[in-house]
Design a protein around this motif. Structure first.
Motif, mmCIF file in Angstrom:
data_model
loop_
_atom_site.group_PDB
_atom_site.id
_atom_site.type_symbol
_atom_site.label_atom_id
_atom_site.label_comp_id
_atom_site.label_asym_id
_atom_site.label_seq_id
_atom_site.Cartn_x
_atom_site.Cartn_y
_atom_site.Cartn_z
ATOM 1 N N ARG A 49 0.839 -1.198 0.000
ATOM 2 C CA ARG A 49 0.000 0.000 0.000
ATOM 3 C C ARG A 49 0.873 1.246 0.000
ATOM 4 O O ARG A 49 2.035 1.212 0.399
ATOM 5 C CB ARG A 49 -0.923 0.005 1.215
ATOM 6 C CG ARG A 49 -0.231 0.172 2.559
ATOM 7 C CD ARG A 49 -1.221 0.088 3.711
ATOM 8 N NE ARG A 49 -0.567 0.264 5.004
ATOM 9 C CZ ARG A 49 -0.323 1.448 5.559
ATOM 10 N NH1 ARG A 49 -0.689 2.566 4.934
ATOM 11 N NH2 ARG A 49 0.257 1.530 6.742
ATOM 12 N N GLU A 50 0.300 2.349 -0.469
ATOM 13 C CA GLU A 50 1.006 3.618 -0.454
ATOM 14 C C GLU A 50 1.025 4.156 0.968
ATOM 15 O O GLU A 50 0.010 4.136 1.655
ATOM 16 C CB GLU A 50 0.314 4.609 -1.388
ATOM 17 C CG GLU A 50 0.338 4.168 -2.846
ATOM 18 C CD GLU A 50 -0.512 5.059 -3.736
ATOM 19 O OE1 GLU A 50 -1.033 6.081 -3.231
ATOM 20 O OE2 GLU A 50 -0.662 4.736 -4.925
ATOM 21 N N LEU A 51 2.176 4.639 1.397
ATOM 22 C CA LEU A 51 2.312 5.168 2.747
ATOM 23 C C LEU A 51 2.179 6.688 2.742
ATOM 24 O O LEU A 51 2.585 7.354 1.792
ATOM 25 C CB LEU A 51 3.678 4.785 3.320
ATOM 26 C CG LEU A 51 3.999 3.280 3.402
ATOM 27 C CD1 LEU A 51 5.414 3.091 3.958
ATOM 28 C CD2 LEU A 51 2.985 2.549 4.262
ATOM 29 N N SER A 52 1.645 7.224 3.829
ATOM 30 C CA SER A 52 1.568 8.675 3.966
ATOM 31 C C SER A 52 2.977 9.205 4.209
ATOM 32 O O SER A 52 3.916 8.439 4.475
ATOM 33 C CB SER A 52 0.667 9.056 5.141
ATOM 34 O OG SER A 52 1.264 8.645 6.373
ATOM 35 N N ALA A 53 3.137 10.523 4.164
ATOM 36 C CA ALA A 53 4.448 11.112 4.408
ATOM 37 C C ALA A 53 4.965 10.737 5.795
ATOM 38 O O ALA A 53 6.144 10.415 5.976
ATOM 39 C CB ALA A 53 4.368 12.635 4.260
ATOM 40 N N ALA A 54 4.058 10.766 6.785
ATOM 41 C CA ALA A 54 4.456 10.420 8.153
ATOM 42 C C ALA A 54 4.847 8.947 8.258
ATOM 43 O O ALA A 54 5.809 8.593 8.948
ATOM 44 C CB ALA A 54 3.318 10.733 9.125
ATOM 45 N N GLU A 55 4.109 8.082 7.566
ATOM 46 C CA GLU A 55 4.413 6.653 7.608
ATOM 47 C C GLU A 55 5.725 6.353 6.900
ATOM 48 O O GLU A 55 6.495 5.485 7.323
ATOM 49 C CB GLU A 55 3.273 5.868 6.954
ATOM 50 C CG GLU A 55 1.989 5.848 7.747
ATOM 51 C CD GLU A 55 0.863 5.174 6.993
ATOM 52 O OE1 GLU A 55 0.091 4.425 7.623
ATOM 53 O OE2 GLU A 55 0.743 5.401 5.760
ATOM 54 N N TYR A 127 5.313 11.980 -4.169
ATOM 55 C CA TYR A 127 4.325 12.681 -3.346
ATOM 56 C C TYR A 127 4.814 12.794 -1.911
ATOM 57 O O TYR A 127 4.353 13.632 -1.145
ATOM 58 C CB TYR A 127 2.972 11.960 -3.389
ATOM 59 C CG TYR A 127 2.931 10.642 -2.635
ATOM 60 C CD1 TYR A 127 2.714 10.594 -1.255
ATOM 61 C CD2 TYR A 127 3.107 9.436 -3.309
ATOM 62 C CE1 TYR A 127 2.696 9.392 -0.574
ATOM 63 C CE2 TYR A 127 3.080 8.223 -2.639
ATOM 64 C CZ TYR A 127 2.874 8.211 -1.273
ATOM 65 O OH TYR A 127 2.862 7.013 -0.600
ATOM 66 N N ALA A 128 5.769 11.933 -1.536
ATOM 67 C CA ALA A 128 6.334 11.983 -0.182
ATOM 68 C C ALA A 128 7.766 11.477 -0.242
ATOM 69 O O ALA A 128 8.099 10.600 -1.040
ATOM 70 C CB ALA A 128 5.511 11.125 0.778
ATOM 71 N N GLY A 150 8.004 8.006 -2.208
ATOM 72 C CA GLY A 150 6.694 7.407 -2.391
ATOM 73 C C GLY A 150 6.028 7.922 -3.666
ATOM 74 O O GLY A 150 6.008 9.128 -3.906
ATOM 75 N N ARG A 152 2.516 7.417 -6.488
ATOM 76 C CA ARG A 152 1.134 6.965 -6.592
ATOM 77 C C ARG A 152 1.009 5.871 -7.643
ATOM 78 O O ARG A 152 1.673 5.917 -8.681
ATOM 79 C CB ARG A 152 0.214 8.136 -6.979
ATOM 80 C CG ARG A 152 0.191 9.281 -5.973
ATOM 81 C CD ARG A 152 -0.328 8.855 -4.613
ATOM 82 N NE ARG A 152 -0.461 9.986 -3.702
ATOM 83 C CZ ARG A 152 -0.720 9.862 -2.401
ATOM 84 N NH1 ARG A 152 -0.868 8.664 -1.867
ATOM 85 N NH2 ARG A 152 -0.829 10.928 -1.631
ATOM 86 N N GLN A 268 4.414 -1.319 4.533
ATOM 87 C CA GLN A 268 3.419 -1.351 3.456
ATOM 88 C C GLN A 268 2.386 -2.455 3.672
ATOM 89 O O GLN A 268 1.262 -2.373 3.172
ATOM 90 C CB GLN A 268 4.108 -1.546 2.114
ATOM 91 C CG GLN A 268 4.945 -0.372 1.668
ATOM 92 C CD GLN A 268 5.726 -0.655 0.395
ATOM 93 O OE1 GLN A 268 6.023 -1.817 0.076
ATOM 94 N NE2 GLN A 268 6.077 0.388 -0.328
#
Length: 270
Positions: A49-55, A127-128, A150, A152, A268
């Motif tokens: 899965r795509e991780l958020s910037a924090a993740e 994106y991150a 990261g 998309r 992920q």
């Protein structure tokens, strides 16, 4: 995508410190990655899965996880860069321009705008991003600069495929760059570049990996950046080292690469 100090001017310059090479290495490597055998089977069995910037930041490997002798420092993307006023570096071969645009010194919106205007069909801007440096107490010359990028959807894989063709036409090319704003008296800088692929095994848990060396030759000074990039689902992991003059750039420590790939893959799947 660890002188952009690395995000250093993304292409190493004699006047810059190794740290700026970091993000430049990340994006450059992203553009030059080559598929490794068996990647399709691994990808099919390990959905990510795509991780958020924090993740993504939390997924960066730590010195405690690497063990004694390693010191990891997380660097804010863009740290140490000269910014867009430094001028655009121009390749003598138009086909190589997307490569230089990807490693040019700029951060945030300024870099994103330039990358989207690049001839490359897929933007190299993630994106991150999380950048880091890894110091080795036993071998300071082997210190690494790297990061996590990261993307998309299937952008990471597409970026690799679309820029794979650069190894041929950009095996040797040169570029020119205007002088820095602080010293216009220096005149235009001309730099020679050589890009070559290094044999690199795919780390356990990664979908594919590649190794490459990019040299910058300006006058009597030669800088070599050696990098290993691994794609882990929609993210890219890059680590690079730097060699100056007759000193070759060391092979990035495989323990660091292996631990980082494993931690990112675990994040992920969580």
């Amino acid at each position: 995508m660890p002188h952009r100090a690395p995000r250093p001017a993304r292409t190493p310059r004699p006047s810059r410190l190794p740290a700026p090479l970091l993000v430049g290495a990340l994006l450059l490597a992203a553009g030059c990655a080559a598929p490794a055998g068996g990647s399709a089977d691994r990808a099919a069995t390990a959905p990510a899965r795509e991780l958020s910037a924090a993740e993504l930041r939390a997924a960066a490997v730590t010195d405690a996880e690497l063990g004694p002798g390693f010191t990891v420092t997380v660097i804010a993307p863009g740290h140490g860069e000269t910014g867009p006023d430094g001028g655009r570096e121009t390749a003598d071969k138009p086909v190589c321009q997307p490569l230089l645009d990807a490693v040019a010194p700029a951060a945030g919106p300024a870099k994103a705008a330039r990358a989207s205007a690049s001839p490359a069909p897929v933007s190299a801007v993630p994106y991150a991003e999380t950048d880091l440096s890894v110091a080795l107490a036993a071998d300071p010359s082997g210190s690494l600069y790297g990061g996590l990028l990261g993307y998309r959807g299937d952008r990471a894989a597409r970026l690799q495929a679309e820029l794979e063709g650069l190894f041929g036409p950009c095996a040797e090319f040169s570029s020119t760059a205007p002088p820095p704003p602080a010293d216009r008296s220096r005149g235009t800088t001309r730099t020679g570049h050589r890009l070559s692929r290094n044999d690199t095994p795919t780390p356990e848990g990664a979908d594919e990996a590649t190794g490459f060396t990019l040299t910058n030759e300006s006058g009597a000074v030669v800088l070599a950046q050696r990098a290993v990039l691994a794609r882990v689902g929609p993210a890219l992991v890059v680590f690079s080292t730097v060699g100056v003059g007759a000193e070759p750039a060391p092979v990035p420590d495989e323990r660091v690469v292996r631990h980082q790939v494993a931690k990112l893959r675990a994040a992920q799947k969580s």
